[in-house]
Design an enzyme around this catalytic site. Sequence first.
Site, PDB file in Angstrom:
ATOM      1  CG  ASP A  17      -1.766  -1.277   1.287  1.00 27.79           C
ATOM      2  OD1 ASP A  17      -2.332  -1.675   0.269  1.00 27.79           O
ATOM      3  OD2 ASP A  17      -1.812  -1.899   2.374  1.00 27.79           O
ATOM      4  CG  ASN A  31      -2.718 -11.138  -2.450  1.00 23.47           C
ATOM      5  OD1 ASN A  31      -2.700 -10.971  -3.665  1.00 23.47           O
ATOM      6  ND2 ASN A  31      -1.716 -11.695  -1.795  1.00 23.47           N
ATOM      7  CG  HIS A  34      -4.283  -0.342  -8.081  1.00 30.39           C
ATOM      8  ND1 HIS A  34      -3.513  -1.475  -8.227  1.00 30.39           N
ATOM      9  CD2 HIS A  34      -4.772  -0.051  -9.280  1.00 30.39           C
ATOM     10  CE1 HIS A  34      -3.551  -1.841  -9.484  1.00 30.39           C
ATOM     11  NE2 HIS A  34      -4.296  -1.007 -10.147  1.00 30.39           N
ATOM     12  NE  ARG A  79      -7.391  -6.501   6.638  1.00 25.89           N
ATOM     13  CZ  ARG A  79      -6.538  -7.522   6.611  1.00 25.89           C
ATOM     14  NH1 ARG A  79      -6.410  -8.316   7.650  1.00 25.89           N
ATOM     15  NH2 ARG A  79      -5.778  -7.750   5.560  1.00 25.89           N
TER      16      ARG A  79
HETATM   17  P1  IMP Z   1      -2.400 -12.852   2.044  1.00 26.19           P
HETATM   18  O1  IMP Z   1      -1.506 -12.281   0.987  1.00 26.19           O
HETATM   19  O2  IMP Z   1      -3.858 -12.573   1.800  1.00 26.19           O
HETATM   20  O3  IMP Z   1      -2.113 -14.301   2.308  1.00 26.19           O
HETATM   21  O4  IMP Z   1      -2.052 -12.106   3.430  1.00 26.19           O
HETATM   22  C1  IMP Z   1      -0.811 -12.261   4.073  1.00 26.19           C
HETATM   23  C2  IMP Z   1      -0.318 -10.944   4.674  1.00 26.19           C
HETATM   24  O5  IMP Z   1       0.004 -10.038   3.627  1.00 26.19           O
HETATM   25  C3  IMP Z   1      -1.361 -10.247   5.534  1.00 26.19           C
HETATM   26  O6  IMP Z   1      -0.728  -9.582   6.601  1.00 26.19           O
HETATM   27  C4  IMP Z   1      -1.980  -9.256   4.578  1.00 26.19           C
HETATM   28  O7  IMP Z   1      -2.560  -8.172   5.238  1.00 26.19           O
HETATM   29  C5  IMP Z   1      -0.743  -8.838   3.784  1.00 26.19           C
HETATM   30  N1  IMP Z   1      -1.097  -8.327   2.463  1.00 26.19           N
HETATM   31  C6  IMP Z   1      -1.498  -9.054   1.404  1.00 26.19           C
HETATM   32  N2  IMP Z   1      -1.756  -8.243   0.354  1.00 26.19           N
HETATM   33  C7  IMP Z   1      -1.489  -6.996   0.755  1.00 26.19           C
HETATM   34  C8  IMP Z   1      -1.530  -5.713   0.098  1.00 26.19           C
HETATM   35  O8  IMP Z   1      -1.853  -5.568  -1.083  1.00 26.19           O
HETATM   36  N3  IMP Z   1      -1.174  -4.650   0.879  1.00 26.19           N
HETATM   37  C9  IMP Z   1      -0.774  -4.796   2.165  1.00 26.19           C
HETATM   38  N4  IMP Z   1      -0.706  -5.950   2.796  1.00 26.19           N
HETATM   39  C10 IMP Z   1      -1.065  -7.050   2.102  1.00 26.19           C
END
Ligand code: IMP
Length: 489
Positions: A34, A59, A62, A361
């Site tokens: 981010d 995941n 933007h 969040r």
């Molecule tokens: P996951 O990628 O959904 O498995 O999440 C694993 C970790 O990476 C968590 O702490 C998420 O909040 C973080 N995360 C995943 N994608 C992003 C993003 O685009 N921005 C910030 N944090 C992310």
Amino acid sequence: MTSVTCSASFPAAHLASPPAEGFADVLVGLQYGDEGKAKIIDALAAGYDVIARFNGGANAGHTIDTPFGRIALKQLPSGVFHPHATLYIGSGCALNPWKLADEIEQLREMGVPLEGRLRISARAALVQPHHIALDRRGGGTIGTTGNGIGPCYADRALRVRNDKRVNLMLGDLLNSEADTVASMRDVFTGMINADGGTSPWVAEMSDLLLSLPKVADTLRAYIEPDRGWLANRVKQGARVLFEGAQSVLLDVVDGCQPYVTSSHTVPAYAYVGGDLSPKYHRRTIGVAKAIMSRVGRGPFPSELGGERSAQYCDDASQSHLGVTDEQARFSPEQLLRSNDPFDVGTALRMLTGEYGTGTGRPRRIGMLDLAQLREVVKAHAVDCVYLNKVDCLAHYFHSTYQGVPMRVNRDVLSSDVMPDVLIYPGLSEHSLTLGREGKLDAAMHGFVDFVERQIGAPLAGIGLGPERASLVSLSAHQPALVVAASPHV
Ligand code: IMP
């Protein structure tokens, strides 16, 4: 490395000269995601022919404001609104086909058709319903986004479960759609049976399975079976910008376990997940932001309010509390004047809009961590850095800090020489306002020099506001990022 031209050993009088080869730059976030990477890509896009993703999936995300309204993109590369740019999604990505088809359709409705502009590697991993269900059930410890990305990559590595292939790829949808749907259904049914039929997502996942053939119809035109597609483009002169999702600090191996994402986010991986030889690498561009944030759990050394902030944001995300709840409960102006860093962090989140794009969040907030940035820049040989949200530092002038707090030193051992946190006194609101008008005064130059010396890399630009125009390019500091248009693409 840029390409090297070898002289031909035979007379070339009657032969057309071979096209000059292109190159690739890799743009990655240097903190916890981010950092505003899409905004930087938007500014640089004119200098590239292809914008390519190499990791992650839904995941990431933007939000882009367009003349037709606001659109939240998760899987398509940034640059969709630059019609000259071809978009590529590499084999290193984990794709949610339903959401991807939806993004493509939304864009078509906005008058931005992607036919002929978008190629997606047939070897990209396919997120399946049981991945989403598993992630929603078990991702809480890490604080995942619940998109099934971790289980999807896990199945890619597992390959076979109970003699059945589980590492389904996008190309499987193209080549054997019925088998792919049946295979997904089998695994999901097995999972809910093992749960005694108690999964709360049965109806939702069944709908996904039912709609998969329609989704496959939408995606079919974009699937690229040729693994050499990007390499061929570059051989013909294409200039590629790889767009990293998440951030270097969330790399599945390099990051702090287990609070990481499940893909490789480091720049070197662009050439694996992006399907290109590293011989075309030209430079690595980093993006950071001056007010830091993190979503999910895990270490965050410069967090304002430390463990208390981490716990508060975790609780808030479990109970789905977001921006409206905080606005109803707190006055950010009042919190900003508190002596408690936790309050200052809350105020900064509210004043600078730090809430998850996809999830809403509340993000954990921290001061700029120059010590951490220095290590990341060094570890990945980052050539230049864009620093976003510098305008947001102005809020500190209304706080008890009376200057800009920054973490400059890594924990205590050497702190007899230098403190961990330094309050930088030299900036003022006036300097930041002038900066937005494109005029950098001595105080802004002093700040830029200070940051550059601390992190060991030149600042290529600073973000002084959300609008496109408020990204100030520091051309004196940056290596030329844009080269003349290539005639060969
Ligand atoms: P996951 O990628 O959904 O498995 O999440 C694993 C970790 O990476 C968590 O702490 C998420 O909040 C973080 N995360 C995943 N994608 C992003 C993003 O685009 N921005 C910030 N944090 C992310």
